[in-house]
Write a protein that holds these residues in place. Structure first.
Motif, short mmCIF file in Angstrom:
data_model
loop_
_atom_site.label_atom_id
_atom_site.label_comp_id
_atom_site.label_asym_id
_atom_site.label_seq_id
_atom_site.Cartn_x
_atom_site.Cartn_y
_atom_site.Cartn_z
N VAL A 1 0.85 -1.19 0.00
CA VAL A 1 0.00 0.00 0.00
C VAL A 1 0.89 1.23 0.00
N GLN A 2 0.63 2.13 -0.93
CA GLN A 2 1.34 3.41 -0.97
C GLN A 2 0.31 4.51 -0.71
N LEU A 3 0.74 5.50 0.06
CA LEU A 3 -0.14 6.60 0.44
C LEU A 3 0.51 7.92 0.05
N GLN A 4 -0.26 8.77 -0.57
CA GLN A 4 0.22 10.09 -1.00
C GLN A 4 -0.66 11.15 -0.37
N ALA A 5 -0.09 11.89 0.57
CA ALA A 5 -0.83 12.97 1.23
C ALA A 5 -0.54 14.30 0.54
N SER A 6 -1.53 15.15 0.51
CA SER A 6 -1.38 16.48 -0.10
C SER A 6 -2.40 17.43 0.50
N GLY A 7 -2.26 18.69 0.16
CA GLY A 7 -3.24 19.67 0.59
C GLY A 7 -2.77 20.60 1.68
N GLY A 8 -1.59 20.36 2.21
CA GLY A 8 -1.08 21.25 3.24
C GLY A 8 -0.69 22.60 2.67
N GLY A 9 -0.35 23.51 3.57
CA GLY A 9 0.07 24.82 3.14
C GLY A 9 0.07 25.80 4.29
N LEU A 10 0.17 27.06 3.94
CA LEU A 10 0.16 28.15 4.91
C LEU A 10 -1.21 28.80 4.91
N VAL A 11 -1.79 28.92 6.08
CA VAL A 11 -3.13 29.50 6.20
C VAL A 11 -3.17 30.38 7.45
N GLN A 12 -3.99 31.40 7.41
CA GLN A 12 -4.15 32.25 8.60
C GLN A 12 -5.07 31.58 9.61
N ALA A 13 -4.88 31.94 10.85
CA ALA A 13 -5.75 31.43 11.90
C ALA A 13 -7.22 31.72 11.55
N GLY A 14 -8.06 30.72 11.81
CA GLY A 14 -9.46 30.82 11.44
C GLY A 14 -9.78 30.28 10.07
N GLY A 15 -8.76 30.00 9.29
CA GLY A 15 -8.96 29.49 7.94
C GLY A 15 -9.19 28.00 7.91
N SER A 16 -9.29 27.47 6.69
CA SER A 16 -9.58 26.05 6.48
C SER A 16 -8.62 25.46 5.46
N LEU A 17 -8.41 24.17 5.60
CA LEU A 17 -7.67 23.39 4.63
C LEU A 17 -8.32 22.02 4.53
N ARG A 18 -8.20 21.41 3.36
CA ARG A 18 -8.63 20.02 3.22
C ARG A 18 -7.44 19.20 2.76
N LEU A 19 -7.06 18.26 3.59
CA LEU A 19 -5.98 17.36 3.26
C LEU A 19 -6.54 16.13 2.54
N SER A 20 -5.77 15.64 1.59
CA SER A 20 -6.15 14.45 0.86
C SER A 20 -5.09 13.38 1.04
N CYS A 21 -5.53 12.15 1.02
CA CYS A 21 -4.61 11.00 1.08
C CYS A 21 -5.13 9.98 0.08
N VAL A 22 -4.34 9.75 -0.95
CA VAL A 22 -4.73 8.81 -1.99
C VAL A 22 -3.93 7.53 -1.81
#
Length: 114
Positions: A1-22
């Motif tokens: 099984v191989q896993l590839q995570a993505s979606g990180g980054g720099l965001v201001q407090a109060g913001g949102s991010l969605r991380l993905s793992c394929v």
């Protein structure tokens, strides 16, 4: 099984991010998918789990802000993170548990600025 995570980054407090793992490779019969994080100087911390049947667990420290979900057609698991705080800054990892063995992705950096 191989896993590839993505979606990180720099965001201001109060913001949102969605991380993905394929997931790829021999993904048949993966029992659980997890999200963990590790902040500098701290141990890796469990955040969320989703079973093959869709049952979820979220740790209390992020409950109400983070949501785990999956898309079997895409072989993907997601971590929706809302109302982010500076203390959420960490490297986020996805993990698969299959037949008692854990598989880890490479991690994606999330940085939350105040």
């Amino acid at each position: 099984v191989q896993l590839q995570a993505s979606g990180g980054g720099l965001v201001q407090a109060g913001g949102s991010l969605r991380l993905s793992c394929v997931a790829s490779g021999n993904i048949f019969s993966i029992d659980y998918m997890h999200w963990y994080r590790q902040a500098p100087g701290k141990e890796r911390e469990f955040l969320a789990r989703i079973s093959s049947g869709g049952t979820t667990i979220i740790v209390d420290s992020v409950k109400g802000r983070f949501t785990i979900s999956r898309d079997d057609a895409e072989n993907a698991v997601y971590l929706q993170m809302n109302s982010l705080k500076p203390e959420d800054t960490a490297v986020y990892y996805c993990n698969a548990l299959k037949a008692g063995k854990m598989y880890w992705g490479q991690g994606t950096q999330v940085t939350v600025s105040s």
